[in-house]
Design a protein around this motif. Structure first.
Motif, PDB file in Angstrom:
ATOM      1  N   MET A  46      -6.858   0.395   1.460  1.00 54.82           N
ATOM      2  CA  MET A  46      -5.583  -0.309   1.313  1.00 54.82           C
ATOM      3  C   MET A  46      -5.728  -1.419   0.287  1.00 54.82           C
ATOM      4  N   LEU A  47      -4.722  -1.545  -0.580  1.00 57.78           N
ATOM      5  CA  LEU A  47      -4.674  -2.607  -1.576  1.00 57.78           C
ATOM      6  C   LEU A  47      -3.476  -3.501  -1.277  1.00 57.78           C
ATOM      7  N   ILE A  48      -3.719  -4.804  -1.224  1.00 53.19           N
ATOM      8  CA  ILE A  48      -2.669  -5.776  -0.930  1.00 53.19           C
ATOM      9  C   ILE A  48      -2.496  -6.689  -2.138  1.00 53.19           C
ATOM     10  N   GLU A  49      -1.311  -6.654  -2.721  1.00 56.02           N
ATOM     11  CA  GLU A  49      -0.958  -7.561  -3.820  1.00 56.02           C
ATOM     12  C   GLU A  49      -0.146  -8.703  -3.221  1.00 56.02           C
ATOM     13  N   ASP A  50      -0.717  -9.895  -3.233  1.00 55.17           N
ATOM     14  CA  ASP A  50      -0.081 -11.038  -2.589  1.00 55.17           C
ATOM     15  C   ASP A  50      -0.210 -12.257  -3.486  1.00 55.17           C
ATOM     16  N   GLY A  51       0.819 -12.518  -4.277  1.00 55.41           N
ATOM     17  CA  GLY A  51       0.743 -13.608  -5.238  1.00 55.41           C
ATOM     18  C   GLY A  51      -0.331 -13.329  -6.262  1.00 55.41           C
ATOM     19  N   LYS A  52      -1.251 -14.261  -6.419  1.00 55.29           N
ATOM     20  CA  LYS A  52      -2.341 -14.100  -7.384  1.00 55.29           C
ATOM     21  C   LYS A  52      -3.535 -13.341  -6.809  1.00 55.29           C
ATOM     22  N   ARG A  53      -3.462 -12.976  -5.545  1.00 59.22           N
ATOM     23  CA  ARG A  53      -4.579 -12.276  -4.911  1.00 59.22           C
ATOM     24  C   ARG A  53      -4.330 -10.777  -4.896  1.00 59.22           C
ATOM     25  N   LEU A  54      -5.383 -10.034  -5.125  1.00 58.36           N
ATOM     26  CA  LEU A  54      -5.359  -8.586  -5.025  1.00 58.36           C
ATOM     27  C   LEU A  54      -6.513  -8.201  -4.116  1.00 58.36           C
ATOM     28  N   ILE A  55      -6.171  -7.837  -2.877  1.00 60.80           N
ATOM     29  CA  ILE A  55      -7.158  -7.649  -1.817  1.00 60.80           C
ATOM     30  C   ILE A  55      -7.346  -6.162  -1.548  1.00 60.80           C
ATOM     31  N   LEU A  56      -8.576  -5.701  -1.643  1.00 61.69           N
ATOM     32  CA  LEU A  56      -8.907  -4.311  -1.336  1.00 61.69           C
ATOM     33  C   LEU A  56      -9.595  -4.262   0.021  1.00 61.69           C
ATOM     34  N   ILE A  57      -9.031  -3.481   0.939  1.00 60.56           N
ATOM     35  CA  ILE A  57      -9.635  -3.306   2.259  1.00 60.56           C
ATOM     36  C   ILE A  57     -10.438  -2.016   2.253  1.00 60.56           C
ATOM     37  N   ASP A  58     -11.749  -2.156   2.396  1.00 62.03           N
ATOM     38  CA  ASP A  58     -12.723  -1.064   2.320  1.00 62.03           C
ATOM     39  C   ASP A  58     -12.661  -0.390   0.941  1.00 62.03           C
ATOM     40  N   ASN A  59     -13.663   0.445   0.648  1.00 60.79           N
ATOM     41  CA  ASN A  59     -13.725   1.035  -0.699  1.00 60.79           C
ATOM     42  C   ASN A  59     -14.441   2.371  -0.754  1.00 60.79           C
TER      43      ASN A  59
END
Length: 286
Positions: A46-59
């Motif tokens: 899962m990829l979360i785009e939240d403001g200036k953050r781009l968070i990848l959950i697991d890979n």
């Protein structure tokens, strides 16, 4: 906030191991096996785009392991991490945070890659913070014999050596509200020590990244617990609490390992909590 499913490929695992004491004649109805008793598994992140953050959950598993290693897991499919990121307009260098639900190879293997000369390893996300928790990190770096084959040194130690490792705080209870990543985290100890299950408030719904607390829709019945779980009775207790809460509150469950279903919901029945509906991600979230 914008959320994207990230497909990093597929692999196969032994169906018996995935369902523990449940007989094949039962589990193959939802998870059919091939001639070698292997079932299809997704590596959906899962990829979360939240403001200036781009968070990848697991890979996913990554691609640095040997041909012999991957020969045990029969990877298949055309998707990979880079192509999936590119489809949504991103590159791995854009990732600001990599959140690792736990450190088994199929969840964190993509964290680390060979360096250019193939003489050593380096982070595959050079601009990211990597997030674990202290209890699980200690558990994974001094593994028990049961899990040792899943905690690969080359996936784990280079993260710490890079200086990019960070830990989320451990809550006094099982749910951490308001984590440094901006979402709540459920901590679960049945599959492995302090596995982390993200809960997002997204488009007015609760979206839960299930990791290995619920690998596939075939694992919804309470006794359907993987042989990989180090504390299966604790898994059953954690599942019971979570499944009832998910049915009560109409959670949308994001399935990391289900090769056919991306999202599911649950309902109460006379036989306990069971599958309600399955969806493609884009059928629910736009």
């Amino acid at each position: 906030m914008k959320v994207y499913p990230i497909e990093t490929g597929n692999f196969k695992l032994d169906g018996g191991a995935m369902f523990g004491v449940v007989p094949k004649v039962i589990w193959q109805k939802t998870n059919p096996a091939d001639a070698n008793n292997l079932i299809d598994m997704s590596l959906r992140c899962m990829l979360i785009e939240d403001g200036k953050r781009l968070i990848l959950i697991d890979n996913g598993t990554g691609n640095k392991q040997s041909e012999k290693f991957f020969g045990y897991y029969f990877p298949f499919g055309e998707e990979n991490l880079d192509s999936s990121l590119k489809k949504h307009g991103f590159h791995r260098d854009d990732i600001t945070d990599v959140f690792l639900t736990h450190l088994h190879f199929d969840h964190c293997g993509g964290s680390i890659q060979w360096n250019k000369s193939r003489t050593g390893y380096e982070p595959a996300f050079k601009n990211a913070k990597f997030w674990s928790n202290q209890n699980h990190w200690a558990w994974a770096t001094e593994p028990n014999p049961r899990e040792k084959a899943s905690f690969l040194t080359e996936n784990i130690h280079p993260i710490e050596a890079s200086g990019q490792l960070h830990h989320v705080p451990l809550p006094k209870e099982e749910l951490l509200k308001g984590s440094p990543l901006g979402f709540d985290i459920l901590f679960a100890d049945g599959h492995t020590e302090k596995q982390m299950i993200p809960h997002l408030n997204y488009q007015g719904k609760t979206l839960v990244f299930m990791a290995d607390l619920l690998p596939t829709v075939g694992h919804i019945p309470l006794p359907y617990v993987m042989s990989y779980d180090v504390r299966p009775l604790i898994t059953m207790d954690e599942k019971a609490r979570f499944l009832n809460r998910a049915a009560d509150k109409r959670y949308y469950l994001f399935l990391e390992h289900d090769a056919k279903n991306e999202i599911c919901t649950l309902k109460h029945t006379e036989k306990g909590v069971r599958l309600d509906q399955t969806y493609r991600f884009d059928e629910i979230f736009n």
